[in-house]
Enzyme design. Structure first.
Site, mmCIF file in Angstrom:
data_model
loop_
_atom_site.group_PDB
_atom_site.id
_atom_site.type_symbol
_atom_site.label_atom_id
_atom_site.label_comp_id
_atom_site.label_asym_id
_atom_site.label_seq_id
_atom_site.Cartn_x
_atom_site.Cartn_y
_atom_site.Cartn_z
ATOM 1 N N ILE A 1 74.622 46.433 -7.653
ATOM 2 C CA ILE A 1 75.589 45.570 -7.293
ATOM 3 C C ILE A 1 75.993 44.883 -8.516
ATOM 4 O O ILE A 1 75.039 44.407 -9.249
ATOM 5 C CB ILE A 1 75.093 44.528 -6.237
ATOM 6 N N ALA B 1 57.314 48.012 -9.530
ATOM 7 C CA ALA B 1 55.977 47.857 -8.809
ATOM 8 C C ALA B 1 56.030 46.439 -7.739
ATOM 9 O O ALA B 1 55.821 46.660 -6.784
ATOM 10 C CB ALA B 1 54.843 47.402 -9.997
ATOM 11 N N SER C 1 64.951 46.148 -3.392
ATOM 12 C CA SER C 1 65.650 47.178 -4.426
ATOM 13 C C SER C 1 65.549 48.482 -4.090
ATOM 14 O O SER C 1 64.174 49.078 -3.491
ATOM 15 C CB SER C 1 65.426 46.610 -5.668
ATOM 16 N N TYR D 1 59.049 45.457 -12.380
ATOM 17 C CA TYR D 1 59.983 45.343 -11.342
ATOM 18 C C TYR D 1 59.998 46.213 -10.282
ATOM 19 O O TYR D 1 60.088 45.877 -9.153
ATOM 20 C CB TYR D 1 61.522 45.238 -12.073
ATOM 21 N N LYS E 1 58.867 45.380 -6.585
ATOM 22 C CA LYS E 1 59.832 45.645 -5.258
ATOM 23 C C LYS E 1 59.030 46.736 -4.358
ATOM 24 O O LYS E 1 59.211 46.834 -3.228
ATOM 25 C CB LYS E 1 61.087 46.283 -5.613
ATOM 26 N N VAL F 1 59.631 29.305 -6.279
ATOM 27 C CA VAL F 1 59.245 30.235 -5.467
ATOM 28 C C VAL F 1 57.705 30.827 -5.527
ATOM 29 O O VAL F 1 56.892 31.426 -4.825
ATOM 30 C CB VAL F 1 59.946 31.421 -5.121
#
Length: 261
Positions: free
Chosen positions: A192, A161, A146, A159, A163, A67
């Site tokens: 989760i 930053a 998130s 992470y 999201k 991706v």
């Protein structure tokens, strides 16, 4: 088999396991043709085969795709359209995290998380948006963010930053593509039970008891619950676009911080 997504086609990135696999499975259960994705063709194929075995009549297509590479993402969309004729739903779920103090975060680690978690969402949305605009009958894009996109968490600088960027990218694309009938929303899970959460618990960063004490509902969420949320956002029988749906068991609403011992 019949359901809300009969005749539609969906891509779910990072769908070889966890939340992505659960979303892909539920889309298939609701009648969609589903493209499973991983950086490994073998993992994408295994997920596609499992979905086909689990859901009677499911049509699946495994696609290897990185991706972070816009050409690879475009090729995935092209393969989808070649196989199923169209693209109706794009779920940008692929993600990762690297944990460490901000002052010690290596530039390559920062870039890797941003590339996967933010740039990957943009490239997926961009390729899907182009196809949906060409089709001229709308579509739905769901970006998996998130709860950390709207709050800080120690040792998670790249992470959080990334999201946060996903949340505002979602709003921007929703505004830009509304005229084309494309709904763009984000799903922001809390804690989760997935391979990523198990991995971070193993690092002694936090414990199951700490998460349960901090969550008003007193437990981790499930991948099936996240799939149900994603399917709501992927359906277009609503007036919802540009929203970030937080599904965290009340974590971000909890001002006190812990109800446990």
């Amino acid at each position: 088999m019949s359901g809300r997504f009969d005749g539609e086609t969906a891509i779910v990135t990072g769908s070889s396991k966890g939340i992505g696999k659960a979303i892909a499975t539920e889309l298939a259960r609701e009648g969609a043709n589903v493209v499973t994705n991983s950086r490994s063709y073998e993992r994408a194929e295994a997920a596609a085969e499992e979905i086909a075995e689990t859901v009677d009549g499911a049509e699946t297509l495994p696609v290897e795709c990185d991706v972070t590479d816009p050409d690879s993402v475009s090729a995935m969309v092209e393969a989808t359209v070649e196989e199923f004729g169209r693209l109706d739903v794009m779920v940008n779920n692929a993600g990762m995290t690297i944990i460490g103090p901000a002052e010690e975060m290596a530039p390559e680690d920062w870039r890797q998380v941003i590339d996967v978690d933010l740039s990957g969402v943009f490239f997926g949305s961009q390729a899907a948006g182009r196809q949906m605009i060409d089709q001229d009958d709308g579509g739905a894009i769901v970006n998996v963010s998130s709860m950390m996109g709207s709050m800080g968490l120690h040792r998670r600088s790249p992470y959080c930053a990334a999201k946060g960027g996903v949340d505002n990218l979602t709003r921007t694309l929703a505004v830009e593509w509304a005229e084309h009938g494309i709904h763009v929303n984000a799903l922001a899970p809390g804690y989760i039970r997935t391979a990523i959460t198990d991995q971070t618990m193993e690092s002694a960063d936090y414990t199951q008891e700490e998460v349960e004490n901090r969550t008003p509902m007193g437990r981790f969420g499930t991948t099936e619950e996240m799939a149900n949320c994603a399917l709501f956002l992927a359906s277009r029988d609503n007036f919802v676009t540009g929203e970030v749906l937080t599904a965290d068991g009340g974590w971000t609403a909890f001002a006190w911080g812990s109800h446990g011992p």
